[in-house]
Design a protein around this motif. Structure first.
Motif, short mmCIF file in Angstrom:
data_model
loop_
_atom_site.label_atom_id
_atom_site.label_comp_id
_atom_site.label_asym_id
_atom_site.label_seq_id
_atom_site.Cartn_x
_atom_site.Cartn_y
_atom_site.Cartn_z
N SER A 293 -8.80 98.02 109.06
CA SER A 293 -9.38 99.16 108.35
C SER A 293 -10.89 99.02 108.27
CB SER A 293 -8.77 99.26 106.96
OG SER A 293 -9.34 100.31 106.25
N HIS A 294 -11.35 97.81 107.98
CA HIS A 294 -12.79 97.55 107.89
C HIS A 294 -13.46 97.67 109.26
CE1 HIS A 294 -16.57 95.79 106.65
NE2 HIS A 294 -16.45 94.89 107.61
N LEU A 295 -12.83 97.09 110.29
CA LEU A 295 -13.44 97.09 111.63
C LEU A 295 -13.53 98.48 112.24
CD1 LEU A 295 -11.76 93.92 113.17
CD2 LEU A 295 -14.18 94.20 112.64
N THR A 296 -12.53 99.30 111.98
CA THR A 296 -12.51 100.64 112.57
C THR A 296 -13.29 101.65 111.76
OG1 THR A 296 -10.46 101.19 111.43
CG2 THR A 296 -10.26 100.26 113.65
N GLU B 75 -11.54 104.22 106.88
CA GLU B 75 -11.56 104.69 105.49
C GLU B 75 -12.94 105.20 105.07
OE1 GLU B 75 -10.04 101.48 103.13
OE2 GLU B 75 -7.99 101.88 103.72
N THR B 76 -13.84 105.35 106.03
CA THR B 76 -15.18 105.84 105.73
C THR B 76 -15.46 107.10 106.52
OG1 THR B 76 -16.24 104.60 107.52
CG2 THR B 76 -15.96 103.44 105.43
N SER C 246 -15.89 106.72 111.12
CA SER C 246 -14.79 106.13 111.86
C SER C 246 -15.19 105.91 113.31
CB SER C 246 -13.56 107.04 111.80
OG SER C 246 -12.55 106.53 112.62
N ARG C 247 -14.91 104.73 113.82
CA ARG C 247 -15.24 104.41 115.21
C ARG C 247 -14.14 104.86 116.18
NH1 ARG C 247 -16.66 99.88 112.06
NH2 ARG C 247 -18.88 99.44 112.13
N LEU C 248 -13.02 105.29 115.67
CA LEU C 248 -11.87 105.59 116.52
C LEU C 248 -12.06 106.82 117.40
CD1 LEU C 248 -8.94 104.81 114.08
CD2 LEU C 248 -9.85 103.40 115.93
N ASP C 249 -13.04 107.64 117.11
CA ASP C 249 -13.26 108.84 117.92
C ASP C 249 -13.96 108.53 119.24
OD1 ASP C 249 -12.05 110.38 115.97
OD2 ASP C 249 -13.94 110.75 114.92
#
Length: 146
Positions: free
Chosen positions: A67-70, A73-74, A77-80
């Motif tokens: 959760s912190h690395l990606t 929760e902020t 988000s790096r997932l995009d």
């Protein structure tokens, strides 16, 4: 005779995109989660509840780290980013492993509930005979419990 491609061109290898340290760490933790879920399934399969329980703290720690690395929760988000697609596929596989474990747990709980219901004598369709303390057939199915 070697097989040749009709339109083959030799192109210079493209350099790998710069991988962020967060992505590398997330992939390592994702692989650890995948292995942990497989270990969890094995513990459930052989009914090693102590082993299963021991894995839960490690799983929670991995979830918090991911959760912190990606940054999920902020707002950032790096997932995009497209370079995270491999990670997302890995986590999708982990989700499937988790669901498999959940199905196994639900089946085992259903079997336990069915057994308890039969032993209590509250299932009129059960074809199982219930015995008393002396090893004789119980006269009444809804009688006293032990």
């Amino acid at each position: 005779m070697p097989l040749q491609m009709p339109f083959s061109r030799t192109a210079a290898p493209t350099p790998a995109p710069a991988t962020s340290p967060e992505l590398v760490a997330a992939l390592e933790h994702g692989l650890a989660l995948q292995q942990l879920l497989q270990d969890e399934f094995e513990a459930l399969r052989v009914q090693d509840l102590d082993g299963f329980e021991a894995l839960q703290d490690a799983k929670l720690t991995i979830f918090k780290t991911l959760s912190h690395l990606t940054g999920v929760e902020t707002d950032k988000s790096r997932l995009d980013a497209p370079e995270w697609d491999t990670f997302k596929n890995l986590i999708s596989d982990c989700r499937d492993l988790h669901r498999r474990n959940e199905v196994l747990i639900v089946r085992k709980l259903d079997a336990i509930r069915g057994t308890l219901q039969t032993l209590r004598g509250s299932d009129p369709t059960a074809s199982v005979e219930v015995y008393d303390r002396l090893g004789r057939l119980s006269r009444s199915r809804g009688g006293r419990g032990y």
